[in-house]
Design a protein around this motif. Structure first.
Motif, PDB file in Angstrom:
ATOM      1  N   SER A  85      -9.275  -7.900  -3.113  1.00  0.00           N
ATOM      2  CA  SER A  85      -8.520  -6.740  -3.680  1.00  0.00           C
ATOM      3  C   SER A  85      -8.042  -6.992  -5.330  1.00  0.00           C
ATOM      4  O   SER A  85      -8.041  -6.364  -5.930  1.00  0.00           O
ATOM      5  CB  SER A  85      -7.303  -6.465  -3.016  1.00  0.00           C
ATOM      6  OG  SER A  85      -6.338  -7.582  -3.189  1.00  0.00           O
ATOM      7  N   GLN A 124       2.644   1.190  -3.575  1.00  0.00           N
ATOM      8  CA  GLN A 124       1.998   1.539  -4.831  1.00  0.00           C
ATOM      9  C   GLN A 124       0.958   2.709  -4.813  1.00  0.00           C
ATOM     10  O   GLN A 124       0.515   3.303  -5.697  1.00  0.00           O
ATOM     11  CB  GLN A 124       1.163   0.141  -4.968  1.00  0.00           C
ATOM     12  CG  GLN A 124       1.857  -1.008  -5.109  1.00  0.00           C
ATOM     13  CD  GLN A 124       1.130  -2.262  -5.415  1.00  0.00           C
ATOM     14  OE1 GLN A 124      -0.179  -2.247  -5.611  1.00  0.00           O
ATOM     15  NE2 GLN A 124       1.645  -3.378  -5.743  1.00  0.00           N
ATOM     16  N   HIS A 125       0.331   2.954  -3.449  1.00  0.00           N
ATOM     17  CA  HIS A 125      -0.699   4.168  -3.609  1.00  0.00           C
ATOM     18  C   HIS A 125      -0.020   5.488  -2.866  1.00  0.00           C
ATOM     19  O   HIS A 125      -0.598   6.591  -3.166  1.00  0.00           O
ATOM     20  CB  HIS A 125      -1.688   3.603  -2.560  1.00  0.00           C
ATOM     21  CG  HIS A 125      -2.417   2.420  -3.233  1.00  0.00           C
ATOM     22  ND1 HIS A 125      -3.576   2.740  -3.990  1.00  0.00           N
ATOM     23  CD2 HIS A 125      -2.480   1.158  -3.047  1.00  0.00           C
ATOM     24  CE1 HIS A 125      -3.935   1.221  -4.502  1.00  0.00           C
ATOM     25  NE2 HIS A 125      -3.309   0.404  -3.929  1.00  0.00           N
ATOM     26  N   PHE A 171       0.760  -1.389  -0.016  1.00  0.00           N
ATOM     27  CA  PHE A 171       0.016  -0.166  -0.235  1.00  0.00           C
ATOM     28  C   PHE A 171       1.013   1.228  -0.167  1.00  0.00           C
ATOM     29  O   PHE A 171       0.563   2.071  -0.753  1.00  0.00           O
ATOM     30  CB  PHE A 171      -0.971  -0.021   1.147  1.00  0.00           C
ATOM     31  CG  PHE A 171      -1.696   1.266   1.168  1.00  0.00           C
ATOM     32  CD1 PHE A 171      -2.975   1.378   0.570  1.00  0.00           C
ATOM     33  CD2 PHE A 171      -1.409   2.088   2.347  1.00  0.00           C
ATOM     34  CE1 PHE A 171      -3.701   2.578   0.667  1.00  0.00           C
ATOM     35  CE2 PHE A 171      -2.315   3.343   2.569  1.00  0.00           C
ATOM     36  CZ  PHE A 171      -3.332   3.278   1.637  1.00  0.00           C
ATOM     37  N   VAL A 207      -5.832   8.014   1.212  1.00  0.00           N
ATOM     38  CA  VAL A 207      -4.583   7.628   0.996  1.00  0.00           C
ATOM     39  C   VAL A 207      -3.486   8.592   1.623  1.00  0.00           C
ATOM     40  O   VAL A 207      -2.885   9.365   1.345  1.00  0.00           O
ATOM     41  CB  VAL A 207      -4.188   7.734  -0.458  1.00  0.00           C
ATOM     42  CG1 VAL A 207      -2.999   7.302  -0.938  1.00  0.00           C
ATOM     43  CG2 VAL A 207      -5.200   7.123  -1.440  1.00  0.00           C
ATOM     44  N   GLN A 211      -7.759  -0.846  -1.837  1.00  0.00           N
ATOM     45  CA  GLN A 211      -8.662   0.491  -1.259  1.00  0.00           C
ATOM     46  C   GLN A 211      -9.984  -0.063  -0.721  1.00  0.00           C
ATOM     47  O   GLN A 211     -10.207   0.031   0.444  1.00  0.00           O
ATOM     48  CB  GLN A 211      -8.527   1.807  -1.781  1.00  0.00           C
ATOM     49  CG  GLN A 211      -6.993   2.418  -1.922  1.00  0.00           C
ATOM     50  CD  GLN A 211      -7.100   3.639  -2.744  1.00  0.00           C
ATOM     51  OE1 GLN A 211      -7.048   3.526  -3.959  1.00  0.00           O
ATOM     52  NE2 GLN A 211      -7.264   4.759  -2.143  1.00  0.00           N
TER      53      GLN A 211
END
Length: 400
Positions: free
Chosen positions: A358, A238-239, A235, A296, A364
Motif C-alpha cells: 500500500s 480515509q476512504h 480504510f 469503496v 485499495q
C-alpha cells in the motif's frame, strides 16, 4: 458425560481463552487514535499487527509442546500472566516502542493460550464428545477475538479515556481468569519438572496431508481477518469518511463472530465436506472484499466480513477435527500448537504484504491483490477437498 468437576474446569479454561483472545483485539479499533497521536503510517499499523502474530507463532513454535510435558495448567497460568503484562504495557505512557512491546507480549499470551487451552478443553470431554470440545475451543477463541474489538470500539466512542478504559477492563478480567484457572483447572498428572526447552514442533506423518490442507484453508480465513483487523479502521476513515471506532470494531467483530457461528454450522457436516464448502465460501468472500475495496462500499465490506467469517469457521473447525482431534492425547498439545502456528503465520504475512504494498500503490490496489490471492488459494484447496470427498464416497466407488 462430563462430571461437575470437569464442567468447572471447562468453564475456567474457556473463560481464560476468551479473556486472553479478547485482549489481543482490543487495540484494533484504536489504531486510528494511535496513528493520529503518534503520527505513524498505515504500514506502521500493519507492522504493529504483524509483530503480535509473530509473537503468537514464536510462542507456539518454541513452547507448543510444553503443555504436553508439564501439564496444561501451568501454561494457561503463564499465558494469563502475559495477557496481564500486555494490558499494563498499553496503560503506560504511549510511544511506538512501548506499543510494539505490548503487542509482542500479547502475541506470546495468545500463543501460549491457544494450543494449551484447545488441548485442555478437548481433554476434558469424553472420547465420544471430543468434536464438541474442539468446536467449543475454536468457538471461544474466535468469540473472544470478536468481543475484544467490539467492546474496545464502543468504549473508544463513549469514554473520555479511550486508550485507558479498554485495557484496564482487560487487566481486571485477566486477573479473575487467572484465579479461576488456579482454582478449577486440574493439576498436571505425572508432569515433569518445569524445564523450558524449546523444541521443534512435529506433525505425525499420518495426518500431514490433512494438516497442510487444514492450514491453507483455515489460514485463508485468518488472512482475511488479519487484513481487515490491520487496516479496516484506516480504510473506513480515509476512504469512506467514517471515523467511528465502534464501526471499525464492528466490522472486525463480524469476521470473528461469523467464525464462531461457523463452528456451530460445522457440526452438521462431516469435516471434509465442511472444509470444501468453507473454502468455496472464502473464495466468494474474497471476491466481495475486492468489490468493497474497488467500489469503496461499506455494505460490501460488511457482507465480505460476514461471508468470510462464517466460511472461515467451517474451515477452521474442519481443520481442527482432521488434525488435533485425530491424534492421541500425548501429541494433542503439539499438533494444536502447530495448527495455530500455521494459522497465525498466514494471518501475519498477508497483513505485512498489504501494508508494504500500500505504501507504493495505495490501500485499495494492495487489498485487491490480496483478495485475488486468497480467492485462488481457497478455490484450489476447496476443489482438492471436493474431489477427495467424491472419490471416497460409496457412489463414486460403485461407479468406478
Amino acid at each position: 458425560m462430563i462430571t461437575s468437576q470437569s464442567r468447572g474446569a471447562v468453564v475456567a479454561t474457556a473463560s481464560a481463552l476468551l479473556v486472553t483472545m479478547a485482549g489481543t483485539t482490543v487495540p484494533t479499533p484504536l489504531y486510528s487514535i494511535y496513528a493520529g497521536r503518534l503520527g505513524f503510517t498505515g504500514l506502521t499499523v500493519t507492522l504493529l499487527f504483524a509483530v503480535y502474530a509473530i509473537g503468537v507463532v514464536a510462542a507456539l513454535t518454541a513452547f507448543g509442546r510444553l503443555s504436553d510435558e508439564i501439564g496444561r495448567k501451568p501454561v494457561l497460568l503463564a499465558a494469563l500472566a502475559c495477557a496481564g503484562v500486555s494490558a499494563v504495557l498499553f496503560l503506560l505512557p504511549q510511544s511506538l516502542p512501548m506499543l510494539f512491546a505490548a503487542r509482542i507480549v500479547s502475541g506470546l499470551s495468545a500463543g501460549l493460550m491457544s494450543g494449551a487451552a484447545t488441548a485442555a478443553i478437548v481433554d476434558l470431554f469424553p472420547a465420544e464428545r471430543r468434536a464438541v470440545g474442539g468446536a467449543l475451543a475454536v468457538g471461544v477463541n474466535t468469540g473472544g477475538l470478536a468481543a475484544g474489538t467490539l467492546i474496545a470500539g464502543i468504549a473508544a466512542d463513549l469514554s473520555s479515556a479511550p486508550l485507558v478504559v479498554p485495557f484496564a477492563v482487560h487487566l481486571g478480567f485477566s486477573i479473575l481468569a487467572f484465579c479461576a484457572v488456579w482454582r478449577f483447572a486440574p493439576a498436571p498428572v505425572d508432569a515433569g519438572p518445569l524445564r523450558i526447552r524449546p523444541r521443534k514442533l512435529r506433525v505425525p506423518s499420518s495426518i500431514r496431508g490433512a494438516f497442510v490442507r487444514a492450514v491453507l484453508a483455515g489460514g485463508s480465513a485468518f488472512a482475511v481477518a488479519g487484513v481487515l483487523t490491520a487496516v479496516s479502521a484506516l480504510f473506513l476513515a480515509q476512504h469512506i469518511g467514517l471515523s467511528s471506532h465502534a464501526l471499525a470494531g464492528f466490522v472486525v467483530c463480524l469476521v470473528f463472530a461469523g467464525m464462531a457461528v461457523g463452528q456451530i454450522a460445522a457440526r452438521r457436516f462431516a469435516p471434509r465436506p465442511a472444509m470444501a464448502v468453507g473454502c468455496g465460501g472464502l473464495a466468494v468472500g474474497a471476491a466481495i472484499l475486492g468489490v468493497a475495496l474497488g467500489a469503496v462500499s461499506l455494505t460490501a465490506l460488511i457482507l465480505a466480513a460476514v461471508v468470510s467469517g462464517v466460511s472461515g469457521g467451517l474451515c477452521v473447525n474442519a481443520g481442527l477435527a482432521t488434525t488435533v482431534e485425530a491424534v492421541e492425547p500425548a501429541r494433542r498439545g503439539e499438533v494444536s500448537s502447530s495448527y495455530f502456528a500455521g494459522l497465525y503465520l498466514m494471518l501475519a504475512v498477508p497483513a505485512i504484504g498489504v501494508g508494504a504494498l500500500s505504501a507504493g500503490v495505495g490501500l485499495q490496489t494492495s487489498g485487491l491483490v490480496f483478495a485475488c490471492v486468497v480467492a485462488l488459494v481457497s478455490a484450489v484447496v476447496g476443489l482438492v477437498e471436493a474431489v477427495s470427498v467424491k472419490r471416497s464416497s460409496p457412489v463414486f466407488e460403485a461407479v468406478g
